[in-house]
Structures are given as C-alpha cells and as structure tokens.
Design a protein around this motif. Structure first.
Motif, mmCIF file in Angstrom:
data_model
loop_
_atom_site.group_PDB
_atom_site.id
_atom_site.type_symbol
_atom_site.label_atom_id
_atom_site.label_comp_id
_atom_site.label_asym_id
_atom_site.label_seq_id
_atom_site.Cartn_x
_atom_site.Cartn_y
_atom_site.Cartn_z
ATOM 1 N N GLU A 115 -13.599 -14.531 8.184
ATOM 2 C CA GLU A 115 -13.116 -14.981 9.485
ATOM 3 C C GLU A 115 -12.937 -16.498 9.510
ATOM 4 N N VAL A 154 -9.655 -17.326 7.907
ATOM 5 C CA VAL A 154 -8.533 -17.027 8.807
ATOM 6 C C VAL A 154 -8.392 -18.120 9.867
ATOM 7 N N VAL A 211 -9.530 -13.636 16.417
ATOM 8 C CA VAL A 211 -10.319 -13.185 15.264
ATOM 9 C C VAL A 211 -11.621 -12.543 15.723
ATOM 10 N N HIS A 248 -12.831 -8.760 15.068
ATOM 11 C CA HIS A 248 -14.165 -8.526 14.469
ATOM 12 C C HIS A 248 -14.970 -7.558 15.339
ATOM 13 N N ILE A 267 -6.319 -4.010 14.850
ATOM 14 C CA ILE A 267 -5.692 -5.299 15.172
ATOM 15 C C ILE A 267 -4.798 -5.224 16.412
ATOM 16 N N THR A 293 -2.341 -15.381 12.772
ATOM 17 C CA THR A 293 -3.754 -14.975 12.733
ATOM 18 C C THR A 293 -3.919 -13.462 12.553
ATOM 19 N N SER A 346 -5.565 -11.843 9.263
ATOM 20 C CA SER A 346 -6.707 -10.927 9.413
ATOM 21 C C SER A 346 -6.464 -9.633 8.659
ATOM 22 N N LEU A 367 -9.462 -9.688 6.044
ATOM 23 C CA LEU A 367 -10.657 -8.997 6.523
ATOM 24 C C LEU A 367 -10.802 -7.652 5.811
#
Length: 495
Positions: free
Chosen positions: A306, A309, A355, A359, A373, A431, A435, A439
């Motif tokens: 994270e 990112v 982000v 998460h 997402i 972003t 991600s 991620l």
C-alpha cells in the motif's frame, strides 16, 4: 531656483502624468535647475505598455512647458525589479600605492568580461573617480591674450567633433572621409587652438595647466579600512539568478592574474542567486521529507504494498503539478515550492482514502482484488470529490488578492488547487490500477486483522476509559474541562 522648478515644471507635469491609466502614485523632487519625477504603476501592469503610455503622455503635452523657460526634453528611465543587482563584487586592496582610481580601471576591464556571461543585463561600477583631463585656467594669461571663458568653451567644443564628410570615389573604390577627431588624451586637449594673436596660434596649454588624472570623487566605497569599488550586475528578466550569479563568479575567478592584477582582492558582497538557491534547496528537502513521512506512515499502518501504491500516486501527482505550474507560467521559486509543501498532505489524501478502502474491502470478505476495487472506489468516490472541491473552494479566493501581495500569493492557491484536481484524477485512475497490480489478489482478512491489532489495542487503551458507564461519564467531564482550560490558557497567551 528649486521653488521655480517646482512651480513651473514639476507640479504641471505631475498633473499630466497622474492621468495615465494604471498609475498608482506620482511624486517629484525639485532642486535648482532640475526636477526628478517618479511615476509608480500599479502591480501587474504590463511594463512595455506602461512605458508606451508614459512616452505618449510626455510628448503629446509638449505645450505644458512655458515658452522661453529653457526646459529640455525629459529623460525617461524605466526601473523595475530586474534593475536591482543580483550580484555585487567588491574590488579592494591593502597596497598603499593603489587607490580607488586604479581599482576602477580594473573594474571597467572586468565589466566587459562579465557582460559576456549569458543572462547579464546591466553591469556598472560604483565608487572610484573617473579618469579625466583637468584644465586649470590661468586668469593672467587669459587676460594678456584677450581670451574669454566662452571662447575657450567654444574652442574645446569645436575641437572635439568628428563628422562624416562624404565619400571619395576613384579607381572603382569608395573611401569614406571623416573630418576632425575626438579628443582622446591629455596631449590632444592641450593642443587645442583657442585663439590667434599677431598671427600666432594660442594653444590651451599656453593659458591653462592641463593634466590627466582622477576626477573629483562623487561616491566612496570602503571595504573595512581599504579603498574599494563595487561592480553591480543585474540580470535579464526571466533569467535564472542562481545560474547567472554562479557563472559571473566563476568568470571573475578565472580572470585573476590576467585582468585582475596581484594585490587586488575580489569579495562577493551580494549574491542573491546563491541565497535563493540555498532557500530553494531547503524547501526541496522539506518536500522530500514530507513525502517520505507520508509513505512511512502508510507503510507502518497498512503495509509495504500500500505504501508503494500511495508513494507512486504522490510522485506522479507532484510531477503533473510541476508540469501544470510550468505551463501556467510559474517558475520554481520559494513561493511555488512552499505551495507544494503546504499541499502535500492534501495531495496524498485522495490516494490514501482509496487505497485504505480497497484494503478494508479485501479484509472484510471473500472477494478477489479485482472484485473489491470497483465497489471500494465507488464507495469513497463521491465524498472524495466533494472534499477535494471543498478544499479548492477554501484556497482559491487567495488567488484574487490584489495589490503588492497578489503576485506573491497567487502561486499558493493556484498550485494547490491544480495539485488537488490532479491528485483526484490520479486517485480515481492510477491508484486503482496500481492497486490491482501490486496488492495481493486473494482476500486477507486474517492478515488485515493482525496488521490492525496493535492500533486496535492502542485505541481501546486510550479511548476506552471515556466510553464506559459511570466512570466514563466522569472521565468525559474531566476531559471537557481540561479542553476548556487549555483553550483559555491559549487565549491568555495574547495578554
């Protein structure tokens, strides 16, 4: 007299010039035989257009001068911020055989070399008397030859003329012909014929003592107890002052032992370029520190992926903001750098929100990353857009500050607002893409719980005592009372 100059010249001309569009203030100084008028324009007026309007006002009101007053055409000298010297170099010496006159000759030789440096505009020397030819008249000799001061003045003026007298065309060639020559040195001046007595030419040296040497000094420069002169260097508009000043100093250092003789020292007594460069470097360090601090905070709270990112989003936003600032016409200076530092916390906020919510969605259920997402970004998209425009609405009025502070204040709200818009675009496009690339693809509810466990324990330990029943109520009252006391103490600091 000064009073006559004021009434006949200064006051009427002030009234004419005060009518020019964009003039903020006019004022004058009158002294015997001369008046100096200063016309100050409002901040933001175009320099060229302002000078054209001034010339138009001067020459379209020629009739304001009273007939027979002997007032000459005014000399107009535009002055602006770029006329302030960015670099000054002081030449000084401890050698008693050298004085300010010798130092000035060295300075004039240096001027020609400094003007070769790109970006220099106005190079001049302060202090030190000029090299002149002194003519000390002998009254008895003048009287014996029957000469007057007016005759001497006319003879010197006539002897210091060089004119193009035409061309001689012969042999398929054209040769320009010049009549007369300028007086170049002491011998030329001494040899000027000032009269004729009994068929014999009378030279200036017959009725005066003619010597070459320093003029009577009008300004003095001292470096400690040593005589000195100072070379002032101004820059062209839009030139990088740091680069120009560095090149000037390097040029002067390279001329030591050639143009600058042994025994003559050079000290940099002003270097605005280095000052601006040092302050800009400090601000750049602060900008890097602020960016790194944000990335470290994300690393500690969310994880290294994270943090990568968010760090990428911050760097891309700063790059785009710098490009937009350049396209807008701003330069990298202390004010524009301060605007970036001021807004770094705001710029990173959008990326952090996106982000963090991705998460959180990954830690909540069994969705894959690509499934989590879109709803995660959609969930915070509206509030993020609203928060961004709210901050812009708070900052943008600063761009309309008028007066002297307007040009200095405008980079802060404009840069910050542009950065906010760009950070929003990066947060909603780059972003989520970053991600999806960086991620973990599978959900990680357990790992998410472990990473937030210490924060949860810290929160419960600090806030828990204020959330319980009876004890919590007393703790909340004590906390409220403490806050009120702290506010009163802060207000008491004014006294």
């Amino acid at each position: 007299s000064a009073v006559e100059v004021e009434n006949i010249v200064a006051i009427p001309l002030e009234q004419v010039l005060s009518e020019i569009e964009g003039v903020e203030h006019t004022y004058s100084v009158s002294r015997p035989g001369m008046a100096v008028l200063t016309i100050r324009y409002e901040v933001g007026e175009d320099r060229t257009a302002a000078i054209v309007r001034l010339y138009n006002a001067i020459y379209s009101h020629q009739d304001w001068l009273p007939p027979g007053s002997g007032v000459l055409q005014p000399l107009i000298k535009p002055k602006g911020i770029d006329d302030v010297p960015a670099v000054t170099l002081t030449l000084w010496t401890d050698d008693p055989a050298r004085g300010a006159h010798e130092l000035q000759r060295v300075a004039h030789a240096l001027e020609a070399e400094i003007k070769r440096v790109p970006g220099t505009r106005d190079v001049y020397t302060i202090g030190g008397p000029d090299n002149v030819v002194h003519v000390r008249l002998d009254a008895q000799r003048l009287a014996s030859y029957g000469l007057s001061l007016d005759a001497l003045r006319e003879a010197l003026r006539a002897g210091n003329v060089a004119l193009h007298a035409g061309d001689v065309v012969a042999g398929n060639r054209s040769v320009p012909v010049t009549a007369g020559s300028f007086l170049a040195d002491r011998d030329d001046v001494a040899g000027v014929v000032v009269g004729l007595v009994d068929g014999k030419a009378i030279y200036l040296s017959d009725v005066a003592e003619v010597t070459a040497g320093p003029d009577q000094p009008e300004r003095y420069v001292r470096f400690g107890d040593a005589p000195a002169v100072t070379i002032a260097v101004a820059k062209k508009p839009g030139t990088n002052a740091a680069r120009m000043s560095r090149q000037v100093i390097e040029r002067v250092e390279a001329l030591k032992g050639f143009v600058i003789p042994a025994g003559v020292e050079v000290s940099v007594t002003r270097d605005y370029g280095k000052t601006a460069d040092d302050k800009a470097k400090v601000l750049i360090q602060k900008l890097a520190f602020a960016t790194l601090s944000v990335i470290v905070l994300i690393l500690v709270t969310l994880g290294w992926r994270e943090a990568v990112v968010v760090g990428s989003a911050v760097i891309i936003t700063l790059m785009l903001t710098l490009f937009a600032s350049w396209a807008w016409g701003f330069t990298i200076n202390r004010v524009s750098l301060f605007a970036l530092i001021f807004s770094i916390g705001i710029l990173v906020d959008d990326a952090i929100v996106v982000v963090e919510n991705i998460h959180r969605h990954m830690a909540m259920g069994d969705k894959t990353l690509l499934e989590a997402i879109p709803p995660a970004v959609d969930e915070v998209g509206g509030p993020t857009i609203l928060a961004t425009f709210t901050v812009i609405a708070a900052l943008l009025p600063m761009a309309f500050v008028s007066g002297l502070m307007g040009p200095y204040m405008s980079p802060i709200p404009i840069n910050a607002s542009i950065g906010m818009l760009l950070s929003l675009a990066v947060a909603l496009t780059i972003t989520p893409w970053a991600s999806a690339r960086l991620l973990p693809q599978a959900h990680r509810a357990a790992s998410g719980d472990r990473s937030a466990a210490w924060l949860d324990r810290l929160f419960r330990r600090l806030i828990g005592p204020f959330l319980r029943g009876g004890d919590g109520r007393r703790n909340r009252r004590r906390l409220g009372g403490g806050v009120v006391i702290a506010i009163l103490l802060a207000m008491g600091l004014v006294g």
